[in-house]
Design a protein around this motif. Structure first.
Motif, mmCIF file in Angstrom:
data_model
loop_
_atom_site.group_PDB
_atom_site.id
_atom_site.type_symbol
_atom_site.label_atom_id
_atom_site.label_comp_id
_atom_site.label_asym_id
_atom_site.label_seq_id
_atom_site.Cartn_x
_atom_site.Cartn_y
_atom_site.Cartn_z
ATOM 1 N N GLU A 89 0.850 -1.190 0.000
ATOM 2 C CA GLU A 89 0.000 0.000 0.000
ATOM 3 C C GLU A 89 0.883 1.236 0.000
ATOM 4 O OE1 GLU A 89 -3.705 2.021 2.488
ATOM 5 O OE2 GLU A 89 -2.737 0.242 3.293
ATOM 6 N N LYS A 90 0.510 2.214 -0.848
ATOM 7 C CA LYS A 90 1.249 3.478 -0.850
ATOM 8 C C LYS A 90 0.624 4.366 0.226
ATOM 9 C CE LYS A 90 2.134 7.496 -3.666
ATOM 10 N NZ LYS A 90 1.339 8.460 -3.061
ATOM 11 N N VAL A 91 1.375 4.570 1.279
ATOM 12 C CA VAL A 91 0.811 5.341 2.393
ATOM 13 C C VAL A 91 1.934 6.020 3.181
ATOM 14 C CG1 VAL A 91 0.765 3.354 3.972
ATOM 15 C CG2 VAL A 91 -0.830 5.173 4.328
ATOM 16 N N ASP A 92 1.641 7.194 3.703
ATOM 17 C CA ASP A 92 2.581 7.885 4.586
ATOM 18 C C ASP A 92 2.312 7.383 6.007
ATOM 19 O OD1 ASP A 92 3.928 9.590 6.287
ATOM 20 O OD2 ASP A 92 3.482 11.397 5.124
ATOM 21 N N VAL A 93 3.277 6.680 6.568
ATOM 22 C CA VAL A 93 3.048 6.012 7.851
ATOM 23 C C VAL A 93 2.822 7.014 8.989
ATOM 24 C CG1 VAL A 93 5.473 5.791 8.529
ATOM 25 C CG2 VAL A 93 3.860 4.068 9.243
ATOM 26 N N SER A 94 3.287 8.239 8.813
ATOM 27 C CA SER A 94 3.045 9.225 9.868
ATOM 28 C C SER A 94 1.569 9.641 9.877
ATOM 29 C CB SER A 94 3.950 10.444 9.701
ATOM 30 O OG SER A 94 3.676 11.082 8.480
ATOM 31 N N LYS A 95 0.860 9.330 8.784
ATOM 32 C CA LYS A 95 -0.565 9.697 8.736
ATOM 33 C C LYS A 95 -1.479 8.506 9.000
ATOM 34 C CE LYS A 95 0.188 13.625 5.831
ATOM 35 N NZ LYS A 95 0.750 13.781 4.515
ATOM 36 N N LYS A 96 -1.032 7.297 8.577
ATOM 37 C CA LYS A 96 -1.956 6.162 8.698
ATOM 38 C C LYS A 96 -1.240 4.823 8.879
ATOM 39 C CE LYS A 96 -5.018 3.494 5.833
ATOM 40 N NZ LYS A 96 -5.282 3.176 4.445
ATOM 41 N N ILE A 97 -1.644 4.085 9.914
ATOM 42 C CA ILE A 97 -1.317 2.654 10.004
ATOM 43 C C ILE A 97 -2.607 1.976 10.421
ATOM 44 C CG2 ILE A 97 0.082 0.822 11.021
ATOM 45 C CD1 ILE A 97 2.078 2.664 12.008
ATOM 46 N N SER A 98 -2.909 0.818 9.812
ATOM 47 C CA SER A 98 -4.104 0.105 10.274
ATOM 48 C C SER A 98 -3.745 -1.355 10.534
ATOM 49 C CB SER A 98 -5.230 0.212 9.244
ATOM 50 O OG SER A 98 -4.742 -0.137 7.985
ATOM 51 N N GLY A 99 -4.529 -2.000 11.388
ATOM 52 C CA GLY A 99 -4.353 -3.429 11.656
ATOM 53 C C GLY A 99 -3.469 -3.710 12.847
ATOM 54 N N LYS A 100 -3.439 -4.995 13.208
ATOM 55 C CA LYS A 100 -2.578 -5.468 14.312
ATOM 56 C C LYS A 100 -1.691 -6.578 13.751
ATOM 57 C CE LYS A 100 -4.525 -3.560 18.180
ATOM 58 N NZ LYS A 100 -3.882 -2.985 19.358
ATOM 59 N N TYR A 101 -0.453 -6.621 14.202
ATOM 60 C CA TYR A 101 0.532 -7.515 13.582
ATOM 61 C C TYR A 101 1.327 -8.281 14.634
ATOM 62 C CZ TYR A 101 -0.709 -4.526 9.730
ATOM 63 O OH TYR A 101 -1.439 -3.842 8.794
ATOM 64 N N ASP A 102 1.819 -9.467 14.213
ATOM 65 C CA ASP A 102 2.744 -10.211 15.080
ATOM 66 C C ASP A 102 4.101 -9.516 15.072
ATOM 67 O OD1 ASP A 102 1.078 -12.485 15.798
ATOM 68 O OD2 ASP A 102 1.186 -13.005 13.661
#
Ligand SMILES: C[S@@+](CC[C@H](N)C(=O)[O-])C[C@H]1O[C@@H](n2cnc3c(N)ncnc32)[C@H](O)[C@@H]1O
Length: 255
Positions: A89-102
């Motif tokens: 996904e093309k996304v700026d991580v300072s603006k958006k992160i979604s989900g939960k991860y191991d």
């Protein structure tokens, strides 16, 4: 970070990936691959670049999402490194992160972030209960760092295009404590931090740095300086486990 600084950095990445179609495969990747059993795990690769590491983990059975704000990085990743276990996904991580991860991975990226600690805090909030964060970042606590930081901090010498922070293990030790995460760390690339690779790197880099600084430093002086480092410093720094040019950090939730 000021808005125009963020845009400037993004442009640098876009240009780098476009020009060289830059695909990295480094010792960092090999070290990171050894850290976990990836099968069945959910993984977020923050600042995935052209996707090589994300692809390697997907091939090992991890379900990986790679995110990056560089259009050319994501385009290259999509065309070169696709796999059924892998999405981008093309996304700026300072603006958006979604989900939960191991596992949340970020390779050579935190030092480019405006607020590294805030970002780590955000990563922690996106971990599953027994999750971990795996980071790599250049380590400046070695002869390479001392020399380049002296030029940068005291004489405004341009050293890197995109780094906003010059981190050492001390930063990660402090952040892990603040976040109440368990930290394991080590460094790699010792020759680059304070050995043969450093001497070769400085031999070609220093004349360019001095030229950019508009300082007339004779090649003979540079050669003498490097000879001294090579003969009187390198034999000692090679003994230090902590002096590698790259730090690898694993921050895990305490059980
Ligand atoms: C030095 S590169 C490392 C790329 C890759 N992890 C690797 O090891 O090859 C840093 C990456 O972080 C990305 N990046 C930096 N700031 C970002 C942000 N705020 N959001 C998303 N990606 C970012 C850049 O576009 C670039 O691909």
């Amino acid at each position: 970070m000021k808005m125009n600084q963020n845009i400037k950095l993004k442009k640098i990445y876009d240009k780098t990936f476009k020009k060289k179609n830059r695909v990295r495969e480094t010792d960092e990747f090999k070290e990171v691959l050894k850290i976990d059993q990836w099968t069945g795990k959910t993984i977020l690769d923050v600042g995935c670049g052209t996707g090589k590491l994300a692809y390697m983990i997907a091939k090992k059975g991890g379900k990986v999402k790679g995110i990056d704000y560089s259009t050319t990085a994501i385009e290259t990743a999509l065309s070169k490194y696709s796999h059924p276990n892998l999405s981008y996904e093309k996304v700026d991580v300072s603006k958006k992160i979604s989900g939960k991860y191991d596992v949340i991975i970020s390779i050579g990226t935190l030092e480019h972030m405006d607020q590294p600690y805030t970002m780590l805090k955000k990563f922690k909030s996106h971990l599953k209960p027994r999750g971990k964060i795996i980071l790599t970042s250049p380590n400046w606590a070695n002869p390479r760092g001392f020399i380049l930081m002296t030029l940068w901090a005291l004489f405004d010498a341009p050293i890197t295009l995109a780094d906003l922070h010059y981190l050492t293990p001390v930063d990660f030790i402090k952040w892990a404590e603040q976040l109440e995460l368990k930290l394991n760390w080590k460094t790699i690339e010792h020759s680059w931090g304070g050995g043969d690779k450093l001497i070769a790197d400085l031999k070609q880099r220093l004349p360019k740095v001095f030229k950019d600084m508009k300082m007339n430093v004779k090649q003979q002086k540079i050669d003498l300086f490097l000879k001294w480092i090579n003969q009187r410093v390198v034999p000692i720094t090679q003994l230090s486990e902590e002096g590698g040019a790259i730090g690898i950090y694993v921050l895990s939730k305490r059980k």
